[in-house]
Write an enzyme that holds these catalytic residues in place. Structure first.
Site, PDB file in Angstrom:
ATOM      1  N   MET A  31      44.428  -6.190  40.585  1.00  0.00           N
ATOM      2  CA  MET A  31      44.044  -6.608  41.934  1.00  0.00           C
ATOM      3  C   MET A  31      42.534  -6.434  42.114  1.00  0.00           C
ATOM      4  O   MET A  31      42.035  -6.375  43.239  1.00  0.00           O
ATOM      5  CB  MET A  31      44.810  -5.801  42.983  1.00  0.00           C
ATOM      6  N   LEU A  34      37.706  -3.250  39.680  1.00  0.00           N
ATOM      7  CA  LEU A  34      38.126  -2.630  38.419  1.00  0.00           C
ATOM      8  C   LEU A  34      37.364  -1.347  38.115  1.00  0.00           C
ATOM      9  O   LEU A  34      36.187  -1.218  38.441  1.00  0.00           O
ATOM     10  CB  LEU A  34      37.940  -3.632  37.282  1.00  0.00           C
ATOM     11  N   HIS A  38      41.379   0.270  34.397  1.00  0.00           N
ATOM     12  CA  HIS A  38      41.576  -1.142  34.031  1.00  0.00           C
ATOM     13  C   HIS A  38      40.866  -1.465  32.721  1.00  0.00           C
ATOM     14  O   HIS A  38      41.384  -2.189  31.878  1.00  0.00           O
ATOM     15  CB  HIS A  38      41.004  -2.064  35.110  1.00  0.00           C
ATOM     16  N   GLN A  62      52.581  -7.862  48.492  1.00  0.00           N
ATOM     17  CA  GLN A  62      53.041  -6.524  48.124  1.00  0.00           C
ATOM     18  C   GLN A  62      52.515  -5.443  49.067  1.00  0.00           C
ATOM     19  O   GLN A  62      52.750  -4.264  48.851  1.00  0.00           O
ATOM     20  CB  GLN A  62      52.696  -6.207  46.668  1.00  0.00           C
ATOM     21  N   LYS A 149      49.931   4.870  35.402  1.00  0.00           N
ATOM     22  CA  LYS A 149      49.732   5.496  36.715  1.00  0.00           C
ATOM     23  C   LYS A 149      50.738   4.926  37.719  1.00  0.00           C
ATOM     24  O   LYS A 149      51.285   5.652  38.527  1.00  0.00           O
ATOM     25  CB  LYS A 149      48.309   5.277  37.209  1.00  0.00           C
ATOM     26  N   ASP A 150      50.969   3.611  37.651  1.00  0.00           N
ATOM     27  CA  ASP A 150      52.011   3.003  38.482  1.00  0.00           C
ATOM     28  C   ASP A 150      53.300   3.017  37.663  1.00  0.00           C
ATOM     29  O   ASP A 150      53.792   1.965  37.227  1.00  0.00           O
ATOM     30  CB  ASP A 150      51.626   1.578  38.860  1.00  0.00           C
ATOM     31  N   SER A 186      41.383   2.339  42.430  1.00  0.00           N
ATOM     32  CA  SER A 186      40.425   1.597  43.263  1.00  0.00           C
ATOM     33  C   SER A 186      40.328   2.248  44.633  1.00  0.00           C
ATOM     34  O   SER A 186      39.310   2.134  45.313  1.00  0.00           O
ATOM     35  CB  SER A 186      40.870   0.146  43.415  1.00  0.00           C
TER      36      SER A 186
HETATM   37  O1  PAF Z   1      49.125  -2.888  39.624  1.00  0.00           O
HETATM   38  C1  PAF Z   1      48.551  -3.797  40.259  1.00  0.00           C
HETATM   39  O2  PAF Z   1      47.326  -3.857  40.357  1.00  0.00           O
HETATM   40  C2  PAF Z   1      49.399  -4.860  40.947  1.00  0.00           C
HETATM   41  O3  PAF Z   1      50.555  -4.315  41.475  1.00  0.00           O
HETATM   42  C3  PAF Z   1      49.703  -6.072  40.053  1.00  0.00           C
HETATM   43  C4  PAF Z   1      50.562  -5.686  38.863  1.00  0.00           C
HETATM   44  C5  PAF Z   1      48.406  -6.688  39.549  1.00  0.00           C
HETATM   45  C6  PAF Z   1      50.464  -7.124  40.850  1.00  0.00           C
HETATM   46  O4  PAF Z   1      49.728  -7.572  41.944  1.00  0.00           O
END
Ligand code: PAF
Length: 283
Positions: A31, A34, A38, A62, A149-150, A186
């Site tokens: 998103m 960066l 990233h 989202q 992390k996610d 971020s």
């Molecule tokens: O992890 C992220 O930055 C977002 O959830 C993604 C995977 C780019 C989807 O928008």
């Protein structure tokens, strides 16, 4: 500097040309705004593939109604410099209208999206699963890279890829941290000095939990309490959740074997997540 393209046709044509040249395509969905986290995904993608696409798209679907979609930081020129340095070949940076034209279709992964972040962000994972499916169909990569992390997002995407037979290898990459332990995000830029210090309670508490498990603690309840107490010692923190979940089902478990230990904590107005994984060992 590498090119930034705005349309689906342009990115499809660029990938088609690369594939015609026999290139293997790596993809890093982001998103934007960066950071080193990233960058580590892009560097890895560049080392394992011949042509690397980074998507840079703040996906509106989202974010919940009271979340930070409007204020989410954006800086495409800085992102372009980082992607170029990290070895990416092209950036896909569409506007929301290019991605969404009155859609009636949503990709929804059940059960494992209802716990942890899904409990307090009910529409979040439908938004993620849908946009990642669309990006996979647009970019058609061989491999896609996501950060640990996610952790829940990574598990959800792996399940979606399996369920929907996407022919894409999903590569999970380790959490990148600041020197003092704060996971790179971020959203770290939202913090003032006092909050930045307070945010260390997440990694501090998780380190404590991890040491307990490594020293042989078998009760998830005991570990969870120690993590919760450590975070609560920080006055600027407000816990969303502290959870120890089965690595596959993402349901709470009493065990500390084969688990995701994850926290979500508000520091001021901003919500931060962090986690670690204990792989299953046969006992
Ligand atoms: O992890 C992220 O930055 C977002 O959830 C993604 C995977 C780019 C989807 O928008």
């Amino acid at each position: 500097m590498i090119p930034v393209v705005k349309t689906i046709d342009e990115i499809r044509n660029a990938v088609k040309t690369a594939k015609k040249q026999g290139k293997i395509i790596g993809f890093v969905p982001t998103m934007g705004f960066l950071h080193e986290g990233h960058k580590s995904l892009i560097v890895r993608a560049a080392s394992e593939n011949d042509y690397v696409v980074v998507s840079d798209f703040v996906n509106p679907t989202q974010f919940g109604p009271n979340e930070d979609f409007e204020s989410y930081p954006r800086d495409i020129e800085k992102d372009r410099a980082l992607c170029t340095e990290a070895g990416a070949d092209i950036i896909f940076n569409p506007e929301p209208d290019e991605m969404y034209c009155d859609p009636l279709t949503t990709v929804s992964v059940d059960k494992i999206t209802k716990t942890l972040c899904g409990a307090s962000r009910p529409i979040h994972f439908d938004g993620v699963a849908t946009v990642v499916s669309k990006l996979f169909n647009i970019v058609a990569p061989d491999r896609a890279y996501f950060g640990q992390k996610d952790a829940q997002q990574l598990i959800v995407i792996k399940k979606m890829v399996k369920d929907l037979n996407f022919d894409i290898e999903i590569v999970g990459c380790p959490i990148i941290r600041e020197e003092d332990g704060l996971a790179k995000s971020s959203r770290n830029t939202y913090l003032n000095e006092a909050e930045r210090k307070a945010a260390l309670c997440l990694s501090r508490a998780l380190n404590k939990g991890r040491s307990m498990i490594e020293m042989g603690e078998k009760s998830a309840k005991t570990v969870k309490k120690a993590i919760t107490d450590e975070i609560n010692r920080e006055p600027l923190s407000r816990i969303d959740y502290v959870e120890i979940s089965d690595l596959e089902t993402l349901q709470p478990t009493d065990s500390t074997n084969g688990v995701l230990v994850a926290v979500a904590v508000y520091i001021g107005k901003t919500r931060f997540i962090d986690n670690f994984i204990i792989e299953r060992v046969d006992e």
